[in-house]
Design an enzyme around this catalytic site. Structure first.
Site, short mmCIF file in Angstrom:
data_model
loop_
_atom_site.label_atom_id
_atom_site.label_comp_id
_atom_site.label_asym_id
_atom_site.label_seq_id
_atom_site.Cartn_x
_atom_site.Cartn_y
_atom_site.Cartn_z
CB ALA A 63 33.34 49.83 40.49
N GLY A 107 32.26 45.98 36.84
CA GLY A 107 32.73 44.85 37.64
C GLY A 107 31.65 43.78 37.79
CD GLU A 110 35.81 43.88 34.81
OE1 GLU A 110 35.59 44.49 35.88
OE2 GLU A 110 36.83 44.06 34.13
CD GLU A 130 34.04 49.03 33.20
OE1 GLU A 130 33.50 49.02 32.08
OE2 GLU A 130 34.04 48.04 33.95
#
Ligand code: NAI
Length: 708
Positions: A63, A107, A110, A130
């Site tokens: 991110a 992310g 993901e 994270e």
């Protein structure tokens, strides 16, 4: 397409390239760009498969961390995050292949997991890091990962945050094929192989690897236990485990809802704000206002270390570990032999603990050459002096270095308290002299305080800052004053710890309160570890500087007078067995109590809250002085020093961030109370007072004078 995401075609394969240098973070615009590209690929009938790849040196490293701050400050509305895009990709009726090089983190992973296939170069890394920022995956990572790699591995990856290699990912089923050579070309070929086949089962409907409650219960129980002990007091690891557990008990969509809720709870916590602060502060430390990035540096291809004791030996190992040849000098053969033997012992225990391979260690040992002669130093690029902490001796060494070292070599001292300018005065080239203050054990502790002398050249500073990175350390530039930043503050912290013992707390109570606050080790146990005699010697040397009438601790000196130096003598504040395991010593506790009573110190019950406030605010108050004097460039630099060198809990963001979190007005009021009750040592620092009254924070403070 826009600048961040490009779409082009290679025959019937659509190639979506993300170009958001340097790490292709999921900044605003990237997800939309991918979404537009996916929509275009869907519409285009000539496209039968899609490859998603990162431009530059990596896939998507995660991110855009700045965005988290915007979410918590309300600057950015709470959205549904990445999820809608991921579902859109997964629902596409053409296969989408993620082609991974560099890193697919957070992310990024993901997004890759929402693709139907993943191919990767063998040295790529994937992970859900994270938790290191106090949050959990928020785009279905905790739901998709267990479906791909199984519950146990998913718990480990989400709760501990460490990456795995693409090779391991392939074995686990997270990567479908490893690709050597041209990633894009081979990913497109892979896409052609799978086009037209029935798209691989949508991961979200796949339950094969999710196990059953009987198999999973012990996995979750042991993961929670491990998190509670290894990531003490942190909420994100437990939230990550809860989210993975939801994947095993709920349908995908419901699991994602739980994940999102837990993600938000973590994101809005003080812990995550603190960890994100530490993340940015660590990147900020290398920025020095008057030393631009393009400042020339001196190539460091060989180093000499003077003094083969505790620190010199450790420093030699750090250098050798980074592949730099080291000459290690001591004053006489027995000391040198002892130093080399200790290095060998430390390396073999690393092999036993599987930190290093025997081959790695053999290569490192070859890089360390013992010597007794300064004459061998003629060609080295850097010397690190680590002889006894004695000014006359250090000056003698620097005078000698001045004679033998080539012009342009850097002359560094590892002193922990002495004046760098005075040491530099022993040479005719003070511009080459700098402090490189490693922490013990030097081969383990990440912190390196880099001490700027009055005359230290900018190239010398830039070189040492750069070298710290190469050595795997976090180098923080500090000014030249007694104790520099870390030890100068620590002195006040330990002073309060001992005062508290004198006023009625036991050493165990003091250590326990600070341990519960999150410190890796209480202050008195830390003293026992480092050796109580070290501080005792320093106190004796500087006693003449103490102001008359100002309280100074007595019981610490008395312990040393009894020969209780801590772990090395088997006793200090605690008793130690032969394995250095501590136990409280009721006898010494009673003796200490008696000394305090005899000295007329009133005895009382002391709460854990008072222990924490007095010790931590002593750090903060001195930190404020250091900041105002410009000895540290930024409050964040002080925080990094404490988190990486003193066991301060990173989830509290360091002492200065912690004070900001409590509110400087509240801290100031508490200091005023201590000032009234305990005297002038507690006079609030002027900067702290000013900020408390004006409503500022340390984090916002910039000091125009702060070039250290
Ligand atoms: P140490 O006593 O373990 O080692 C000092 C070594 O220097 C001994 O091996 C001694 O034989 C050698 N030596 C003395 N005179 C010499 C000379 N003229 N030429 C070559 N070698 C000579 O001391 P330690 O703990 O390693 O400390 C070294 C320096 O590092 C001191 O300035 C200390 O303040 C600083 N320091 C110590 C830390 C610690 O936790 N021990 C932490 C950070 C800095």
């Amino acid at each position: 397409m826009d600048d961040l995401v490009q779409l082009h075609k290679d025959g019937d394969v659509a190639i979506i390239t993300i170009n958001n240098p340097p790490v292709n973070a999921l900044s605003p615009g990237v997800a939309q760009g991918v979404e537009h590209a996916i929509a275009a690929a869907e519409k285009d009938e000539s496209v039968s498969a899609v490859v998603l790849i990162g431009g530059g040196r990596t896939f998507i490293a995660g991110a855009d961390i700045k965005e988290f701050g915007k979410m918590t400050s309300g600057e950015k509305p709470r959205g549904a995050g990445l999820l809608p895009l991921l579902l859109r990709i997964e629902d596409l009726n053409k296969p989408v292949v993620a082609a991974i090089h560099g890193t697919a983190f957070g992310g990024g992973l993901e997004l890759a997991m929402a693709c139907h296939y993943r191919v990767a170069v063998p040295n790529a890394q994937v992970g859900q890091p994270e938790v290191k920022l106090g949050i959990i995956p928020g785009g279905g990572g905790t739901q998709r990962l267990p479906r791909l790699v199984g519950v146990a591995k998913a718990i480990e990856m989400c709760a501990e945050g460490n990456p795995i290699s693409a090779i391991e990912a392939q074995k686990l089923g997270l990567v479908d094929r490893l690709i050597d050579g041209d990633l894009l070309r081979q990913a497109a070929a892979f896409a052609r192989e799978v086009k037209g086949k029935i798209i691989k089962t949508r991961e979200r409907d796949d339950k094969d690897k999710l196990g059953d409650s009987q198999q999973n219960a012990p996995l979750f129980a042991s993961a929670r236990e491990k998190a509670r002990s290894k990531q003490r007091a942190m909420i994100a690891p437990l939230a990550a485990i809860d989210a993975v557990e939801a994947a095993t008990t709920l349908p995908f969509d419901k699991g994602c809802e739980i994940e999102r809720e837990l993600f938000r709870k973590c994101l809005f916590s003080d812990q995550s704000k603190a960890l994100i602060h530490i993340f940015f502060a660590e990147r900020e430390v290398s920025k020095i206002p008057d030393i631009p990035k393009d400042t020339p540096t001196i190539p460091i291809n060989s180093v000499a270390v003077v003094g083969a004791g505790t620190m010199g030996g450790g420093i030699a190992m750090v250098l050798a570990n980074a592949g730099i040849p080291v000459l290690l000098k001591d004053a006489d053969q027995p000391s040198l032999d002892r130093g080399i033997a200790t290095i060998q012992k430390n390396y073999s225990s690393s092999v036993k603990r599987r930190r290093f391979t025997q081959q790695f260690v053999d290569e490192r040992l070859k890089l360390i050459k013992p010597t007794l002669s300064f004459e061998d130093f003629r060609n080295v690029d850097l010397v690190v002096e680590a002889v006894f902490e004695n000014m006359a001796l250090k000056k003698e060494v620097f005078a000698r270095l001045n004679q033998v070292c080539r012009g342009g070599a850097i002359l560094a001292s590892n002193t922990s308290t002495l004046n760098i300018d005075e040491i530099a005065s022993a040479s005719s080239r003070p511009q080459a002299v700098i402090g490189t203050h490693f922490f013990s054990p030097a081969n383990v502790m990440r912190l390196l305080e880099i001490v700027r002398g009055r005359a230290t050249a900018k190239e010398v500073i830039a070189t040492c800052m750069q070298l710290s990175k190469k050595l795997g350390k976090v180098g923080v530039l500090v000014g030249n004053c007694r104790g520099f930043v870390g030890n100068r503050m620590f002195h006040h912290y330990v002073r309060e710890a001992v005062f508290l013992v004198e006023e009625g707390a036991t050493p165990q109570q003091v250590d326990q309160a600070l341990y519960e606050f999150g410190m890796a080790l209480g202050p008195l146990a830390t003293g026992d570890l480092a050796g109580l005699d070290v501080g005792w010697r320093i106190r004796k040397e500087y006693r003449h500087l103490e102001k008359p009438g100002v309280r100074h601790a007595i019981v610490g000196d008395r312990l040393c007078e009894l020969g209780r130096y801590g772990q090395k003598t088997g006793a200090g504040w605690y008793k130690y067995d032969e394995n250095r395991k501590p136990t409280p010593d009721p006898e010494i506790n009673a003796t200490v109590r008696q000394w305090a009573v005899e000295a007329g110190i009133p005895q009382r019950e002391i709460t854990s809250q008072e222990i924490v406030d007095r010790c931590i605010y002593a750090l903060v108050n001195e930190g404020a002085r250091i900041l105002e004097e410009g000895v540290a460039l930024r409050a964040g630099d002080i925080d990094i020093i404490y988190v990486s060198g003193y066991g301060f809990p990173s989830y509290r963001g360091g002492p200065m961030w912690y004070a900001d979190t409590v509110g400087l007005k509240n801290v100031y009021e508490q200091l005023c109370d201590f000032h009234r009750r305990f005297g002038e040592l507690w006079e609030p620092a002027p900067l702290l007072k000013r900020m408390a009254l004006e409503g500022g924070t340390f984090a916002e403070f910039t000091n125009a004078r702060a070039v250290a």
